[in-house]
Design a protein around this motif. Structure first.
Motif, short mmCIF file in Angstrom:
data_model
loop_
_atom_site.label_atom_id
_atom_site.label_comp_id
_atom_site.label_asym_id
_atom_site.label_seq_id
_atom_site.Cartn_x
_atom_site.Cartn_y
_atom_site.Cartn_z
N ALA A 13 0.72 -1.07 -0.03
CA ALA A 13 -0.23 -0.34 0.14
C ALA A 13 0.91 0.69 0.38
O ALA A 13 0.77 1.71 -0.30
CB ALA A 13 -1.20 -0.07 1.21
N GLU A 14 2.63 0.91 0.23
CA GLU A 14 2.97 2.31 0.99
C GLU A 14 3.50 2.46 -0.75
O GLU A 14 2.99 3.57 -1.37
CB GLU A 14 4.35 1.93 2.09
N LEU A 15 3.91 1.49 -1.23
CA LEU A 15 4.72 1.96 -2.47
C LEU A 15 3.74 2.13 -3.42
O LEU A 15 3.40 3.15 -4.53
CB LEU A 15 4.97 0.24 -3.22
N ASP A 16 1.87 1.47 -3.41
CA ASP A 16 1.36 2.00 -4.25
C ASP A 16 0.76 3.31 -4.35
O ASP A 16 1.13 4.27 -5.06
CB ASP A 16 0.00 1.25 -3.22
N ALA A 17 0.53 4.28 -2.91
CA ALA A 17 1.49 5.69 -3.00
C ALA A 17 2.29 6.31 -3.42
O ALA A 17 1.67 6.91 -3.57
CB ALA A 17 0.48 5.89 -1.37
N GLN A 18 3.43 5.79 -3.68
CA GLN A 18 3.99 6.29 -3.72
C GLN A 18 4.41 6.33 -5.27
O GLN A 18 4.60 7.25 -5.84
CB GLN A 18 5.84 5.96 -2.92
N LEU A 19 3.54 5.48 -5.50
CA LEU A 19 4.07 5.08 -7.67
C LEU A 19 2.34 6.42 -8.58
O LEU A 19 2.36 6.58 -9.22
CB LEU A 19 3.60 3.90 -7.66
N ALA A 20 1.34 6.64 -6.94
CA ALA A 20 0.72 7.05 -7.91
C ALA A 20 1.45 8.99 -7.26
O ALA A 20 0.64 9.74 -8.06
CB ALA A 20 -0.01 6.92 -7.06
N ALA A 21 1.97 8.95 -6.09
CA ALA A 21 2.43 10.33 -6.94
C ALA A 21 3.54 10.75 -7.64
O ALA A 21 3.98 11.50 -7.69
CB ALA A 21 2.81 11.03 -4.78
N ALA A 22 4.01 9.87 -7.71
CA ALA A 22 5.26 10.09 -8.51
C ALA A 22 4.68 10.61 -10.33
O ALA A 22 3.58 10.24 -10.38
CB ALA A 22 6.45 8.53 -9.50
N ARG A 23 5.90 11.48 -10.62
CA ARG A 23 5.32 11.70 -12.70
C ARG A 23 6.35 11.63 -13.38
O ARG A 23 7.83 12.30 -12.86
CB ARG A 23 4.68 13.89 -11.97
N HIS A 24 6.24 11.11 -14.53
CA HIS A 24 7.27 10.65 -14.99
C HIS A 24 7.11 11.43 -16.81
O HIS A 24 5.52 11.48 -17.07
CB HIS A 24 7.60 9.54 -15.47
N THR A 25 8.25 12.45 -17.34
CA THR A 25 7.77 12.86 -18.05
C THR A 25 8.40 13.18 -19.24
O THR A 25 9.13 12.50 -19.38
CB THR A 25 7.77 14.72 -17.81
N ALA A 26 8.01 12.10 -20.99
CA ALA A 26 8.81 11.74 -22.07
C ALA A 26 7.68 12.94 -23.23
O ALA A 26 6.64 13.71 -23.06
CB ALA A 26 8.73 10.97 -21.75
N LYS A 27 9.16 13.04 -23.40
CA LYS A 27 8.12 14.05 -25.10
C LYS A 27 8.44 13.05 -26.35
O LYS A 27 9.14 11.82 -26.05
CB LYS A 27 8.54 15.05 -25.18
N SER A 28 7.45 13.25 -27.16
CA SER A 28 7.90 12.49 -28.41
C SER A 28 9.09 12.75 -29.43
O SER A 28 9.94 13.87 -28.73
CB SER A 28 6.23 12.87 -29.64
N PRO A 29 10.06 11.27 -29.98
CA PRO A 29 10.78 12.08 -31.12
C PRO A 29 10.96 13.49 -31.33
O PRO A 29 12.33 14.83 -31.56
CB PRO A 29 10.85 10.89 -31.36
#
Length: 125
Positions: A13-29
């Motif tokens: 549950a703690e890991l799930d909360a951490q993953l939900a709060a994390a943000r990852h950004t990427a751009k198209s080529p």
């Protein structure tokens, strides 16, 4: 080795909360689409540049969006996978194969086809 289910659930549950709060950004080529996903890969934001929307080739936005989302999800997996392994691996050690012969796989073999000879009169009854 006893498994503490309550502790494992709390860590999950703690890991799930951490993953939900994390943000990852990427751009198209080509840089026209930017995607933001959570640590579990859920799409949160998708930004398309004005130039791409009003440009001469708007049909290229779809593949660019897919590429941006895919790249962001790969980044999320790269971070989340070691965290998940850290929670699960010490609780569930991998079973290792002992050195020895591999288990025999049953193979279905075809029996040789037997040909029945037809006589010229067999089809006439």
């Amino acid at each position: 080795m006893a498994l503490n289910v309550a502790k494992l659930r709390a860590q999950a549950a703690e890991l799930d909360a951490q993953l939900a709060a994390a943000r990852h950004t990427a751009k198209s080529p080509d840089g026209v689409v930017t995607a933001v996903v959570t640590g579990s890969g859920e799409l949160v934001d998708l930004t398309i540049t004005e130039a791409a929307l009003h440009g001469p080739h708007p049909q290229e936005i779809g593949p660019a969006a897919v590429a941006a989302v895919t790249a962001a999800r790969r980044a999320a997996i790269a971070v989340a996978a070691p965290q998940m392994r850290a929670v699960l691996d010490d609780k569930h050690p991998r079973r290792r194969r002992t050195s020895g012969p591999r288990p025999h796989r049953l193979r279905h073999r075809r029996e040789p086809a037997t040909r029945r000879r037809r006589t010229s009169k067999s089809w006439i009854s």
